[in-house]
Design a protein around this motif. Structure first.
Motif, short mmCIF file in Angstrom:
data_model
loop_
_atom_site.label_atom_id
_atom_site.label_comp_id
_atom_site.label_asym_id
_atom_site.label_seq_id
_atom_site.Cartn_x
_atom_site.Cartn_y
_atom_site.Cartn_z
N ARG B 85 0.84 -1.21 0.00
CA ARG B 85 0.00 0.00 0.00
C ARG B 85 0.87 1.25 0.00
N TYR B 86 1.88 1.27 0.85
CA TYR B 86 2.75 2.44 0.98
C TYR B 86 3.57 2.64 -0.29
N TRP B 87 4.11 1.56 -0.84
CA TRP B 87 4.91 1.68 -2.07
C TRP B 87 4.07 2.20 -3.22
N ILE B 88 2.83 1.73 -3.29
CA ILE B 88 1.96 2.19 -4.37
C ILE B 88 1.73 3.70 -4.25
N TYR B 89 1.62 4.17 -3.02
CA TYR B 89 1.46 5.61 -2.79
C TYR B 89 2.69 6.36 -3.32
N LEU B 90 3.87 5.86 -3.00
CA LEU B 90 5.11 6.50 -3.44
C LEU B 90 5.23 6.48 -4.96
N ILE B 91 4.83 5.36 -5.56
CA ILE B 91 4.89 5.24 -7.02
C ILE B 91 3.95 6.27 -7.66
N ARG B 92 2.75 6.37 -7.11
CA ARG B 92 1.75 7.24 -7.70
C ARG B 92 2.20 8.70 -7.68
N LEU B 93 2.84 9.10 -6.60
CA LEU B 93 3.26 10.50 -6.50
C LEU B 93 4.65 10.72 -7.09
N GLY B 94 5.35 9.63 -7.38
CA GLY B 94 6.71 9.78 -7.89
C GLY B 94 7.69 10.14 -6.79
N LEU B 95 7.52 9.57 -5.61
CA LEU B 95 8.47 9.80 -4.51
C LEU B 95 9.52 8.69 -4.56
N LYS B 96 10.32 8.76 -5.59
CA LYS B 96 11.24 7.68 -5.90
C LYS B 96 12.28 7.47 -4.80
N ALA B 97 12.79 8.58 -4.26
CA ALA B 97 13.84 8.46 -3.25
C ALA B 97 13.34 7.68 -2.02
N GLU B 98 12.09 7.89 -1.68
CA GLU B 98 11.51 7.16 -0.54
C GLU B 98 11.40 5.67 -0.89
N LEU B 99 10.96 5.40 -2.12
CA LEU B 99 10.80 4.02 -2.56
C LEU B 99 12.15 3.29 -2.53
N MET B 100 13.21 4.02 -2.89
CA MET B 100 14.54 3.42 -2.95
C MET B 100 14.98 2.86 -1.60
N LYS B 101 14.45 3.43 -0.52
CA LYS B 101 14.84 2.95 0.80
C LYS B 101 14.44 1.49 1.00
N ASP B 102 13.40 1.06 0.27
CA ASP B 102 12.93 -0.31 0.43
C ASP B 102 13.28 -1.19 -0.78
N LYS B 103 14.18 -0.70 -1.63
CA LYS B 103 14.41 -1.41 -2.90
C LYS B 103 14.90 -2.85 -2.70
N ASP B 104 15.54 -3.10 -1.58
CA ASP B 104 16.09 -4.44 -1.40
C ASP B 104 15.10 -5.46 -0.86
N ILE B 105 13.86 -5.02 -0.58
CA ILE B 105 12.88 -6.03 -0.14
C ILE B 105 11.68 -6.16 -1.08
N ILE B 106 11.52 -5.23 -2.01
CA ILE B 106 10.34 -5.26 -2.88
C ILE B 106 10.24 -6.58 -3.65
#
Ligand SMILES: Cc1cc2nc3c(=O)[nH]c(=O)nc-3n(C[C@H](O)[C@H](O)[C@H](O)COP(=O)(O)OP(=O)(O)OC[C@H]3O[C@@H](n4cnc5c(N)ncnc54)[C@H](O)[C@@H]3O)c2cc1C
Ligand code: SF4
Ligand code: SF4
Ligand code: SF4
Lengths: 351, 239
Positions: B85-106
């Motif tokens: 849910r949280y990642w989808i929110y980041l994707i939708r708004l384009g908050l890529k830097a925030e998403l990158m923090k979780d890149k190793d578990i996606i």
């Protein structure tokens, strides 16, 4: 009674009652055909408590609407009756009733309403499995008794959870509309519960709060500020039972980003408004169209707002989509006036 | 103000110069510590479209943030940082830097599709996880997964030879994914094979490894196939 004097009104909920009273007040005859053996529609049949926004008991408020038509010489009423066939055309319809009677009418007004969503269709939320999971209609009835108790063992609940949007806004079950009134009804219920049972805390689980217009401060803010209702932004995934007999609501608190498993004593489904389950039959009998969700379709939006897709047949209230009582009443007046105008032949019917 | 508890701050937000002299004053080390602000200052508007261009990500724009996917998620039950849910929110708004923090578990999504079954908006979160993992991989932001390595070796052999040879696929796969070629289970497997298989069959297998037969008149077919796959990939991402 000639066709030119008479309007047939189908359904005696707030919308149909309002249409009938309007027609009678303009000196024409209204014939009400209602399938149940009581008048008043959902607020009476389902036993709602205090209404939004007036705060009046449903049986008093809607009761007044019922006695107004019952006491009117221009209104005749057929209970436990349906229309089985409609012949003729605008200005000159002949309707056959389920009791065999035939009736001439110059115009027809449909106030056939909605059907409550059946919570059985969302089994993960525990309705039908646990006794202490109820719908808003059942909760309205409980408020009507003046006591708040758990059906399972009669104890006073420490906590009540109200889950919003049950049977609305859900592609999984093909219901893509917002039922409009359930947010406000739920905040109203939260206050009624607290009033009757001050030791009970109420939690509302929401995705959005849609207490539109003047309902914002009167219901949402008031329940939060004065009645201490807690609002949690989470769509509950599952209701289960804990070993001690209490219910558990499980979900993600989206603002805290944490899973929640919270004990509750009562869980209430804020059920939505479905299209009347009889709409396919109604569409066939009256020769009218339904819109994509299954509610009754309207004619031209701006110049013939209460028109159906068939000339001379009008529609009002929740038959057209989720509506409040107030708007259903206003639409009843509009449809009634429009139908009378047809009788006078003063206005061309927009097609 | 001195920073008393650095552990409370993301390490990448702490700026500090080991040697710094300002106006003749030595402020090296802790004396010049600064913290970068947490304020989000912009959105990457096209990020959502990029994820949508990957198979599975098409419906990401439908999400209304109800949290049903996260709550039902198999991986979330193991680790609350795994939050579709949280990642989808980041994707939708384009908050890529925030998403990158979780890149190793996606990529850990196990494709159980519990999220897809519960989602009231038909977002298909499982597909979004897959699309995001592919995007991360394509951009070299995460190491390739084992299954991607396997797919690549498999495809390579099909295109090159018009057929696959099991042993070669395994060897190629191990090489690509950096695994040792000799693994205990393979040794055991080999031992049992030699014990049970008839000699002729064993000899044939051996020959295949050494001579790598191609499918008859494969010739240009492989090249055409490779072109086609490339064109399809490009069409999917820029179409
Ligand atoms: C839990 C709950 C609480 C609510 N509380 C409020 C509130 O506090 N305030 C508010 O403004 N709104 C409230 N509403 C909404 C309210 O119920 C509707 O706005 C209202 O009932 C609509 O009136 P209606 O006349 O259009 O339809 P209905 O009330 O559904 O009446 C339709 C009538 O038509 C009859 N009928 C149906 N089909 C046929 C047929 N084929 N032949 C003959 N008769 C037929 C039915 O028996 C019924 O009597 C609530 C809704 C719910 C679900
Ligand atoms: S009114 Fe509120 S509870 Fe009802 S469907 Fe709309 S958002 Fe959901
Ligand atoms: S498919 Fe992936 S994201 Fe969806 S519930 Fe399963 S593990 Fe979670
Ligand atoms: S269940 Fe669907 S709508 Fe709800 S947060 Fe997850 S993806 Fe979004």
């Amino acid at each position: 009674m000639s066709a030119q004097d008479t309007v047939l009104v189908v359904g005696a909920g707030p919308a149909g009652l309002s249409a009938a009273a309007t027609i009678a007040s303009m000196g024409k005859k209204a014939v009400i055909v209602e399938k149940e053996d009581v008048l008043g529609g959902a607020p009476i049949i389902s036993g709602y408590a205090k209404l939004v926004p007036s705060g009046e008991w449903a049986k008093d408020a809607i009761g007044r609407m019922v006695s107004r038509v019952e006491g009117d010489g221009n209104v005749s009423i057929h209970k436990s009756t349906k229309v089985t066939q409609v012949a003729g055309e605008a200005g000159n319809f002949t309707a056959t009733l389920s009791n065999g009677d035939k009736l001439d009418a110059g115009a027809i007004v449909l106030g056939t309403g909605f059907t409550h969503f059946d919570s059985i269709n969302k089994p993960e939320w525990g309705f039908g499995t646990y006794e202490d999971v109820l719908t808003t209609t059942q909760m309205e009835q409980m408020v009507g008794t003046g006591q708040i108790r758990c059906p399972s063992d009669g104890r006073v609940p420490e906590r009540v959870a109200i889950l919003l949007c049950v049977g609305s806004r859900d592609r999984q079950i093909g219901r893509e509309w917002c039922s409009k009134i359930c947010c406000t009804v739920s905040t109203n219920l939260a206050m009624e519960i607290k009033e009757i049972s001050p030791s009970t805390d109420v939690f509302i689980y929401y995705m959005d709060i849609r207490t539109f217009g003047l309902y914002e401060d009167k219901f949402y803010w008031k329940s939060q500020e004065e009645y201490k209702t807690k609002f949690v932004k989470a769509r509950i995934a599952e209701v289960t039972k804990s070993p001690d007999g209490r219910l558990l609501v499980k979900g993600e608190d989206t603002l805290v980003k944490r899973p929640i498993v919270i004990p509750m004593d009562l869980v209430v489904h804020a059920i939505g408004m479905d299209p009347n389950a009889l709409n396919p039959e109604i569409a066939k009998t009256f020769g009218i169209g339904l819109e994509k969700h299954g509610f009754i379709d309207r004619a031209e939006q701006y110049t013939n707002s209460q028109g159906t897709t068939r000339k001379g047949i009008y529609v009002c209230g929740s038959a057209t989509g989720p509506e409040t009582i107030d708007d259903s009443i206003a639409q009843g007046q509009a449809a009634g006036s429009r139908a009378v105008a047809d009788l006078y032949g003063q206005q061309k019917v927009a097609s | 103000m001195a920073i008393h508890e650095k552990t409370l701050i993301d390490p990448d937000r702490i700026l500090q110069h080991d040697h710094l002299v300002v106006d003749g004053v030595d402020v090296s080390g802790s004396w010049n510590t600064m913290i970068t602000p947490r304020t989000l200052t912009d959105y990457e508007e096209h990020f959502e479209e990029i994820i949508q261009s990957y198979s599975g990500g098409e419906n990401v724009h439908r999400c209304w943030q109800c949290g049903s996917c996260t709550n039902s998620c198999t991986m979330y039950a193991q680790n609350v940082d795994f939050n579709p849910r949280y990642w989808i929110y980041l994707i939708r708004l384009g908050l890529k830097a925030e998403l990158m923090k979780d890149k190793d578990i996606i990529w850990q999504c196990v494709s159980c599709n519990k999220c897809t079954n519960i989602c009231p908006k038909d977002v298909r979160p499982e597909g979004v996880m897959k699309a995001t993992a592919h995007w991360l991989e394509d951009n070299g932001l995460t190491p390739k997964t084992l299954s991607t390595h396997f797919d690549e070796e498999f495809t390579h052999q099909c295109i090159e030879f018009g057929r696959i040879e099991d042993t070669e696929v395994m060897v190629g796969f191990f090489k690509r994914s950096g695994q040792p070629l000799v693994q205990a289970w393979i040794v055991e497997f080999g031992k049992r094979l030699t014990k049970r298989l008839p000699l002729g069959q064993l000899a044939k297998m051996g020959m295949n490894v050494v001579f790598r037969p191609k499918t008859k008149s494969w010739g240009k077919t492989g090249e055409v196939l490779a072109e086609y796959v490339k064109a399809q990939k490009e069409a999917a991402h820029h179409g």
